[in-house]
Design a protein around this motif. Structure first.
Motif, PDB file in Angstrom:
ATOM      1  N   ILE A   5     -22.155  17.825 -42.746  1.00 32.37           N
ATOM      2  CA  ILE A   5     -20.857  17.595 -42.102  1.00 32.37           C
ATOM      3  C   ILE A   5     -19.785  17.318 -43.151  1.00 32.37           C
ATOM      4  CG2 ILE A   5     -21.114  15.092 -41.744  1.00 32.37           C
ATOM      5  CD1 ILE A   5     -19.575  17.578 -39.257  1.00 32.37           C
ATOM      6  N   GLU A   6     -20.167  16.693 -44.263  1.00 36.81           N
ATOM      7  CA  GLU A   6     -19.210  16.460 -45.341  1.00 36.81           C
ATOM      8  C   GLU A   6     -18.820  17.772 -46.022  1.00 36.81           C
ATOM      9  OE1 GLU A   6     -20.523  11.929 -46.710  1.00 36.81           O
ATOM     10  OE2 GLU A   6     -21.383  13.677 -47.714  1.00 36.81           O
ATOM     11  N   PHE A   7     -19.760  18.695 -46.097  1.00 35.70           N
ATOM     12  CA  PHE A   7     -19.500  19.983 -46.735  1.00 35.70           C
ATOM     13  C   PHE A   7     -18.571  20.836 -45.879  1.00 35.70           C
ATOM     14  CE2 PHE A   7     -20.640  24.488 -47.258  1.00 35.70           C
ATOM     15  CZ  PHE A   7     -20.392  24.661 -48.614  1.00 35.70           C
ATOM     16  N   CYS A   8     -18.891  20.928 -44.566  1.00 33.75           N
ATOM     17  CA  CYS A   8     -18.072  21.776 -43.695  1.00 33.75           C
ATOM     18  C   CYS A   8     -18.444  21.560 -42.228  1.00 33.75           C
ATOM     19  CB  CYS A   8     -18.273  23.241 -44.060  1.00 33.75           C
ATOM     20  SG  CYS A   8     -17.355  24.394 -43.005  1.00 33.75           S
ATOM     21  N   PRO A   9     -17.479  21.170 -41.370  1.00 32.04           N
ATOM     22  CA  PRO A   9     -17.768  20.998 -39.946  1.00 32.04           C
ATOM     23  C   PRO A   9     -18.293  22.271 -39.276  1.00 32.04           C
ATOM     24  CG  PRO A   9     -15.693  19.951 -40.490  1.00 32.04           C
ATOM     25  CD  PRO A   9     -16.108  20.733 -41.704  1.00 32.04           C
ATOM     26  N   ARG A  10     -17.774  23.426 -39.701  1.00 30.32           N
ATOM     27  CA  ARG A  10     -18.233  24.676 -39.073  1.00 30.32           C
ATOM     28  C   ARG A  10     -19.700  24.929 -39.381  1.00 30.32           C
ATOM     29  NH1 ARG A  10     -15.612  29.376 -37.611  1.00 30.32           N
ATOM     30  NH2 ARG A  10     -13.997  27.930 -36.948  1.00 30.32           N
ATOM     31  N   ARG A  11     -20.113  24.635 -40.609  1.00 24.99           N
ATOM     32  CA  ARG A  11     -21.536  24.809 -40.933  1.00 24.99           C
ATOM     33  C   ARG A  11     -22.386  23.875 -40.074  1.00 24.99           C
ATOM     34  NH1 ARG A  11     -24.912  24.668 -46.680  1.00 24.99           N
ATOM     35  NH2 ARG A  11     -26.950  24.452 -45.690  1.00 24.99           N
ATOM     36  N   TYR A  12     -21.939  22.632 -39.915  1.00 29.72           N
ATOM     37  CA  TYR A  12     -22.701  21.707 -39.071  1.00 29.72           C
ATOM     38  C   TYR A  12     -22.812  22.268 -37.654  1.00 29.72           C
ATOM     39  CZ  TYR A  12     -24.539  17.572 -36.876  1.00 29.72           C
ATOM     40  OH  TYR A  12     -25.366  16.721 -36.179  1.00 29.72           O
ATOM     41  N   TYR A  13     -21.727  22.772 -37.127  1.00 32.42           N
ATOM     42  CA  TYR A  13     -21.705  23.321 -35.770  1.00 32.42           C
ATOM     43  C   TYR A  13     -22.708  24.452 -35.625  1.00 32.42           C
ATOM     44  CZ  TYR A  13     -19.897  25.977 -31.769  1.00 32.42           C
ATOM     45  OH  TYR A  13     -19.769  26.679 -30.588  1.00 32.42           O
ATOM     46  N   LEU A  14     -22.722  25.363 -36.581  1.00 33.51           N
ATOM     47  CA  LEU A  14     -23.631  26.510 -36.512  1.00 33.51           C
ATOM     48  C   LEU A  14     -25.088  26.098 -36.698  1.00 33.51           C
ATOM     49  CD1 LEU A  14     -21.537  29.042 -38.613  1.00 33.51           C
ATOM     50  CD2 LEU A  14     -21.923  29.134 -36.142  1.00 33.51           C
ATOM     51  N   GLN A  15     -25.326  25.170 -37.623  1.00 35.36           N
ATOM     52  CA  GLN A  15     -26.699  24.810 -37.974  1.00 35.36           C
ATOM     53  C   GLN A  15     -27.324  23.852 -36.964  1.00 35.36           C
ATOM     54  OE1 GLN A  15     -27.081  23.583 -42.051  1.00 35.36           O
ATOM     55  NE2 GLN A  15     -29.207  22.936 -41.837  1.00 35.36           N
ATOM     56  N   TYR A  16     -26.571  22.848 -36.521  1.00 33.14           N
ATOM     57  CA  TYR A  16     -27.160  21.774 -35.718  1.00 33.14           C
ATOM     58  C   TYR A  16     -26.766  21.794 -34.246  1.00 33.14           C
ATOM     59  CZ  TYR A  16     -28.660  19.670 -40.112  1.00 33.14           C
ATOM     60  OH  TYR A  16     -29.262  19.438 -41.318  1.00 33.14           O
ATOM     61  N   ILE A  17     -25.683  22.459 -33.896  1.00 32.73           N
ATOM     62  CA  ILE A  17     -25.274  22.548 -32.494  1.00 32.73           C
ATOM     63  C   ILE A  17     -25.714  23.884 -31.897  1.00 32.73           C
ATOM     64  CG2 ILE A  17     -23.361  22.443 -30.856  1.00 32.73           C
ATOM     65  CD1 ILE A  17     -23.851  19.810 -32.336  1.00 32.73           C
ATOM     66  N   LYS A  18     -25.354  24.973 -32.565  1.00 29.44           N
ATOM     67  CA  LYS A  18     -25.731  26.306 -32.078  1.00 29.44           C
ATOM     68  C   LYS A  18     -27.154  26.691 -32.472  1.00 29.44           C
ATOM     69  CE  LYS A  18     -23.305  28.663 -30.182  1.00 29.44           C
ATOM     70  NZ  LYS A  18     -23.084  28.777 -28.716  1.00 29.44           N
ATOM     71  N   LEU A  19     -27.747  25.957 -33.407  1.00 26.04           N
ATOM     72  CA  LEU A  19     -29.120  26.216 -33.869  1.00 26.04           C
ATOM     73  C   LEU A  19     -29.294  27.655 -34.352  1.00 26.04           C
ATOM     74  CD1 LEU A  19     -31.244  24.317 -31.173  1.00 26.04           C
ATOM     75  CD2 LEU A  19     -30.278  23.447 -33.311  1.00 26.04           C
ATOM     76  N   LYS A  20     -28.304  28.127 -35.118  1.00 27.28           N
ATOM     77  CA  LYS A  20     -28.360  29.480 -35.634  1.00 27.28           C
ATOM     78  C   LYS A  20     -29.443  29.604 -36.714  1.00 27.28           C
ATOM     79  CE  LYS A  20     -24.894  31.926 -33.802  1.00 27.28           C
ATOM     80  NZ  LYS A  20     -25.069  33.274 -33.178  1.00 27.28           N
ATOM     81  N   ASP A  21     -30.270  30.611 -36.565  1.00 21.83           N
ATOM     82  CA  ASP A  21     -31.249  30.933 -37.600  1.00 21.83           C
ATOM     83  C   ASP A  21     -30.662  31.996 -38.523  1.00 21.83           C
ATOM     84  OD1 ASP A  21     -33.336  29.220 -36.740  1.00 21.83           O
ATOM     85  OD2 ASP A  21     -33.840  30.646 -35.153  1.00 21.83           O
ATOM     86  N   ILE A  22     -30.870  31.834 -39.814  1.00 26.03           N
ATOM     87  CA  ILE A  22     -30.372  32.814 -40.774  1.00 26.03           C
ATOM     88  C   ILE A  22     -31.422  33.910 -40.912  1.00 26.03           C
ATOM     89  CG2 ILE A  22     -29.507  33.167 -43.100  1.00 26.03           C
ATOM     90  CD1 ILE A  22     -28.931  30.177 -43.226  1.00 26.03           C
ATOM     91  N   VAL A  23     -31.055  35.112 -40.530  1.00 24.70           N
ATOM     92  CA  VAL A  23     -31.982  36.249 -40.573  1.00 24.70           C
ATOM     93  C   VAL A  23     -31.314  37.379 -41.365  1.00 24.70           C
ATOM     94  CG1 VAL A  23     -33.292  37.928 -39.216  1.00 24.70           C
ATOM     95  CG2 VAL A  23     -32.928  35.594 -38.334  1.00 24.70           C
ATOM     96  N   PRO A  24     -31.993  37.882 -42.403  1.00 27.02           N
ATOM     97  CA  PRO A  24     -33.283  37.418 -42.923  1.00 27.02           C
ATOM     98  C   PRO A  24     -33.140  36.075 -43.635  1.00 27.02           C
ATOM     99  CG  PRO A  24     -32.396  39.087 -44.373  1.00 27.02           C
ATOM    100  CD  PRO A  24     -31.472  39.030 -43.195  1.00 27.02           C
ATOM    101  N   GLU A  25     -34.233  35.345 -43.718  1.00 32.36           N
ATOM    102  CA  GLU A  25     -34.212  34.053 -44.368  1.00 32.36           C
ATOM    103  C   GLU A  25     -33.909  34.229 -45.860  1.00 32.36           C
ATOM    104  OE1 GLU A  25     -36.936  29.980 -44.425  1.00 32.36           O
ATOM    105  OE2 GLU A  25     -37.898  31.931 -44.086  1.00 32.36           O
TER     106      GLU A  25
END
Length: 267
Positions: A44-64
């Motif tokens: 969250i300190e790095f970027c609110p949008r990243r937090y939203y995608l990673q922890y709220i939307k639970l986006k998986d990065i494909v390919p890993e």
């Protein structure tokens, strides 16, 4: 769900995950049990949008990303090493070698073998292995969800607890006292340790150990102190306030160094 119930549920997940850190983290994520972690704070300190995608939307990065894969494989190798330390030691078996070759191309395979070779030269000796890949939960403040984490390696030497966090990458990571402070709080509560030291063991990916100009390994002791805990707690509370804003659909704009973010293609 209140925080006491969340704490109880997380303890249950730890037991049901058989102390498997990957299963533990995935269940917390998928079951959406309220919790905080050092990674959430720094995200969250790095970027609110990243937090939203990673922890709220639970986006998986494909390919890993390959650095995710290499990092996890190195953690698994080091965990196997310390779990086997009382049974004659650990070496990369033909089965392990096949696993590495199936998941990595030649250059990344060499990176991992070199990192493990460097580890063998710098392995912790003269210590008792207390736990490996150790998930934990604790309540740090009644106004906050339970704090969770996974300690890569817990050792004991001469009555003192040594905590080791393995890090890998093309370069060495900067230290962060907050991680140390959280881990030390847990160790004192769970094990009653009066003294607790935390070390970052950094492994730098290299192609040829004989031709490097800067070290492939760096061990750094990270220091903290009890009197600074109120400052660390404020940092956690500030992060949680920002997290609640995102959960309420308010603030998820992006900022920061987007080129470093694995979620940049989702923005």
């Amino acid at each position: 769900m209140d925080f006491d119930q969340a704490h109880h549920n997380i303890k249950r997940v730890i037991e049901e995950s058989s102390h498997d850190s990957d299963r533990f983290a995935e269940r917390l994520r998928r079951e959406r049990i309220p919790h905080l972690s050092f990674s959430q704070v720094t995200t969250i300190e790095f970027c609110p949008r990243r937090y939203y995608l990673q922890y709220i939307k639970l986006k998986d990065i494909v390919p890993e990303p390959i650095y995710f894969i290499k990092g996890k494989l190195l953690h698994q190798l080091l965990a196997e090493y310390y779990l086997s330390i009382n049974n004659g030691g650990f070496s990369i078996s033909s089965k392990w070698d096949r696993t590495l070759r199936e998941q990595l191309d030649d250059d990344h395979y060499i990176h991992l073998l070199n990192a493990f070779s460097v580890h063998q030269e710098n392995a912790w000796c003269g210590c008792n292995v207390v736990s490996v890949e150790h998930p934990f939960v604790m309540q740090i403040d009644t106004s906050l969800p339970p704090m969770v984490g996974v300690i890569d390696l817990i050792l004991k030497r001469n009555g003192s607890y040594l905590l080791v966090d393995h890090k890998s990458g093309r370069n060495f990571y900067p230290d962060d006292e907050l991680q140390v402070a959280i881990y030390a709080q847990y160790i004192r509560r769970a094990f009653g340790g009066e003294t607790c030291q935390l070390f970052y063991d950094h492994y730098r990916w290299v192609n040829n150990l004989a031709r490097i100009r800067k070290p492939a390994f760096q061990r750094v002791e990270v220091h903290t102190s009890d009197h600074r805990w109120p400052l660390y707690l404020k940092r956690i509370k500030d992060a949680y306030s920002a997290i609640k804003s995102i959960q309420n659909g308010e603030n998820n704009e992006k900022y920061g160094e987007c080129f470093r973010c694995p979620y940049k293609n989702f923005c």
